[in-house]
Scaffold this active site. Structure first.
Site, mmCIF file in Angstrom:
data_model
loop_
_atom_site.group_PDB
_atom_site.id
_atom_site.type_symbol
_atom_site.label_atom_id
_atom_site.label_comp_id
_atom_site.label_asym_id
_atom_site.label_seq_id
_atom_site.Cartn_x
_atom_site.Cartn_y
_atom_site.Cartn_z
ATOM 1 C CG ASP A 93 -0.247 -0.105 2.507
ATOM 2 O OD1 ASP A 93 0.978 -0.327 2.492
ATOM 3 O OD2 ASP A 93 -0.897 0.054 3.551
ATOM 4 C CG HIS A 142 18.667 4.089 -20.601
ATOM 5 N ND1 HIS A 142 17.496 3.811 -21.255
ATOM 6 C CD2 HIS A 142 19.116 5.242 -21.160
ATOM 7 C CE1 HIS A 142 17.254 4.738 -22.164
ATOM 8 N NE2 HIS A 142 18.235 5.616 -22.126
ATOM 9 C CG ASP A 168 22.521 11.645 -18.342
ATOM 10 O OD1 ASP A 168 21.943 12.665 -17.924
ATOM 11 O OD2 ASP A 168 22.209 11.070 -19.411
ATOM 12 C CG ASP A 184 19.053 15.382 -19.707
ATOM 13 O OD1 ASP A 184 19.962 14.733 -19.161
ATOM 14 O OD2 ASP A 184 18.420 14.967 -20.704
ATOM 15 C CG HIS A 225 22.867 8.106 -27.866
ATOM 16 N ND1 HIS A 225 22.985 9.467 -27.936
ATOM 17 C CD2 HIS A 225 23.925 7.671 -27.121
ATOM 18 C CE1 HIS A 225 24.055 9.854 -27.248
ATOM 19 N NE2 HIS A 225 24.646 8.784 -26.756
ATOM 20 C CG HIS A 261 16.064 14.624 -25.243
ATOM 21 N ND1 HIS A 261 15.647 15.375 -24.170
ATOM 22 C CD2 HIS A 261 17.196 13.985 -24.817
ATOM 23 C CE1 HIS A 261 16.461 15.177 -23.142
ATOM 24 N NE2 HIS A 261 17.420 14.345 -23.516
ATOM 25 C CG HIS A 273 13.490 11.926 -23.214
ATOM 26 N ND1 HIS A 273 13.752 10.636 -23.574
ATOM 27 C CD2 HIS A 273 14.657 12.397 -22.698
ATOM 28 C CE1 HIS A 273 15.016 10.338 -23.275
ATOM 29 N NE2 HIS A 273 15.566 11.383 -22.739
ATOM 30 C CD GLU A 323 21.304 13.496 -24.590
ATOM 31 O OE1 GLU A 323 21.759 12.588 -23.867
ATOM 32 O OE2 GLU A 323 20.143 13.936 -24.487
ATOM 33 C CE1 TYR A 374 27.817 6.627 -24.050
ATOM 34 C CE2 TYR A 374 27.315 6.782 -26.406
ATOM 35 C CZ TYR A 374 27.219 7.277 -25.120
ATOM 36 O OH TYR A 374 26.517 8.443 -24.891
ATOM 37 N NE ARG A 396 24.640 10.663 -22.165
ATOM 38 C CZ ARG A 396 24.695 9.427 -21.693
ATOM 39 N NH1 ARG A 396 25.220 8.455 -22.419
ATOM 40 N NH2 ARG A 396 24.232 9.154 -20.488
ATOM 41 C CD GLU A 452 21.951 15.253 -21.643
ATOM 42 O OE1 GLU A 452 22.331 14.444 -20.764
ATOM 43 O OE2 GLU A 452 20.799 15.244 -22.129
HETATM 44 N N1 GLY Z 1 19.158 11.583 -19.090
HETATM 45 C C1 GLY Z 1 18.329 11.219 -20.143
HETATM 46 C C2 GLY Z 1 18.844 11.726 -21.396
HETATM 47 O O1 GLY Z 1 19.941 12.246 -21.439
HETATM 48 O O2 GLY Z 1 18.188 11.710 -22.384
HETATM 49 MN MN MN Z 2 20.940 13.119 -19.823
HETATM 50 MN MN MN Z 3 19.237 14.016 -22.430
#
Ligand code: GLY
Ligand code: MN
Ligand code: MN
Length: 442
Positions: free
Chosen positions: A38, A243, A260, A272, A351, A355, A362, A385, A389, A413, A415
């Site tokens: 619950d 992820h 990240d 982000d 990737h 975004h 996103h 970003e 890798y 990465r 970003e």
């Molecule tokens: N942290 C999610 C992205 O970079 O899209």
């Molecule tokens: Mn990110």
């Molecule tokens: Mn992002």
């Protein structure tokens, strides 16, 4: 929490109603969701509902009724005041608060929605409701519409159909207002501070989770709700899992650390940011080569954020710089255009480059209009970003070189969050450093 100016929400409702014409919109709030037994997850409002109302409670429904007379066009159904329930789950605004503090012209308890919805929707030319997302409210909307159709012989009026409010609403959300840009700037500022803090405390032997804890403590200490998404604190090869959120491994001397992480403010605007730096303060030669390449790709891509440009061009720019650099380093072989066309780089960069960013990390909004990439306009905010890798997880495409061991386990990465301005762009996350020298310490 920043003082909310309710005229902002009213103006958004007016814009949506103007575009919907004589369609009545039904916009549900989010429901609480069960975590286990619950216990519930912390409440997270539906971003469309929040954008239009600023109301931050579960189990509410907003009606926007352009076909009704003035004074009856914004109706909120909310959980009523209930001292016994509020002892357990906290304060509710109730129907009076919905009117006095949130500008509802009329407010009712939510349990009257089923009874009252048909009369509020009567006379609308169409019903604007997003099918498939709101399981508790959808049957009530369909039943109210069905009843109109049943009664058509007697009344001669019924909504002609269900339309989706989201294409219009998400077009509005894609272009941020000055207030929204201020809030995104604040989310980015706090997020950038947390990245600077993380780099300053990182040492070999610490666990990823300790760094995560420091970042998220900073978010809370600065008044944010917490992380905008599962923070990724990934040492060494973990950074090659896009992820990765376990964040449990010890940080190794000689590895890189990819972080990240971004915060979500009380009113849900998000940062982000990704930064990558050496755990022990010094890049190896291979790490430095790859970091410098990702940085060059990222800065070139950020330069492409201009009114009249497209997110497609931002991605294409980053990709070309990365592929050219990978050929120079011997990680790819062949002619750059062909490598890009065939996708022969995807075992190293798998990737897209960014975004939209806003109330959702996103964020909503179309990236393409059919064949045509969406044009960047002042007020749009996007992440940039790119990354690399280098791991054994993906098969090397035929004709491409096997990866030498010295490159393996490097995930990078970088970003930033970038607003399109009339003159060009504004990097909202610029206070998180990213220059090669800034990532090192003596
Ligand atoms: N942290 C999610 C992205 O970079 O899209
Ligand atoms: Mn990110
Ligand atoms: Mn992002």
């Amino acid at each position: 929490m920043a003082e909310i100016d309710h005229t902002l929400f009213e103006a958004r409702r007016d814009r949506l109603m103007a575009e919907l014409g004589a369609a009545a919109a039904v916009i549900p709030a989010a429901a609480l969701t069960t975590h286990h037994a619950d216990c519930e997850w912390p409440f997270r409002q539906d971003s469309d509902f929040f954008y239009l109302t600023g109301f931050d409670e579960p189990d509410a429904v907003a009606l926007l009724l352009p076909h009704r007379p003035e004074g009856e066009r914004f109706v909120l159904f909310v959980q009523p005041k209930d001292p016994a329930a509020e002892v357990w789950t906290g304060f509710r605004w109730g129907t009076e608060g919905a009117v006095e503090h949130y500008g509802a012209e009329i407010a009712h308890p939510l349990d009257q929605l089923s009874e009252k919805l048909p009369q509020y929707l009567a006379g609308a030319e169409a019903i604007a409701f997003r099918i498939g997302r709101h399981p508790a409210v959808e049957p009530l909307v369909l039943s109210a519409w069905g009843r109109q159709l049943d009664q058509f012989a007697r009344t001669g009026t019924a909504a002609l159909g269900l339309v989706a409010p989201t294409p219009i609403l998400h077009r509005l959300r894609l272009r941020k207002e000055p207030h929204e840009l201020d809030r995104l700037r604040e989310a980015c500022r706090i997020s950038a501070e947390a990245h600077e803090l993380a780099r300053s405390i990182t040492q070999p032997g610490m666990r990823e989770s300790e760094v995560q804890a420091a970042i998220e403590a900073h978010f809370r200490a600065r008044g944010a709700r917490g992380p905008a998404y599962g923070s990724i604190v990934a040492g060494g090869d973990n950074a090659c899992v896009l992820h990765y959120t376990a964040n449990t491994a010890p940080l190794q001397d000689g590895d890189l650390l990819l972080i990240d992480a971004g915060c979500s403010l009380e009113d849900y605007y998000n940062g982000d940011i990704t930064r990558t730096f050496p755990v022990n303060g010094r890049f190896t030669a291979e790490q430095r080569d790859l970091y410098s390449l990702v940085l060059e790709a990222q800065e070139s891509a950020v330069d492409m954020v201009q009114p009249g440009g497209t997110a497609e061009e931002v991605h294409a720019t980053a990709l070309r710089v990365l592929v050219e650099g990978l050929v120079e380093l011997g990680l790819l072989v062949g002619e750059v255009d062909g490598l890009i066309e065939r996708g022969d780089y995807r075992h190293l960069y798998m990737h897209r480059t960014g975004h939209w960013l806003g109330l959702d990390v996103h964020d909503v909004g179309a990236y393409r209009l059919g064949e045509q990439p969406a044009t960047l306009e002042p007020g749009m905010v996007l992440t940039v970003e790119p990354g690399l890798y280098i791991s054994e997880r993906l098969k090397v495409p035929e004709g491409q070189p096997e990866i030498d061991d010295r490159w393996k386990g490097i995930g990078i990465r970088i970003e930033d969050d970038v607003a399109v301005t009339a003159e060009g762009h504004d990097v909202l996350t610029a206070s998180a450093l990213k220059a090669v020298d800034a990532m090192e310490r003596c």
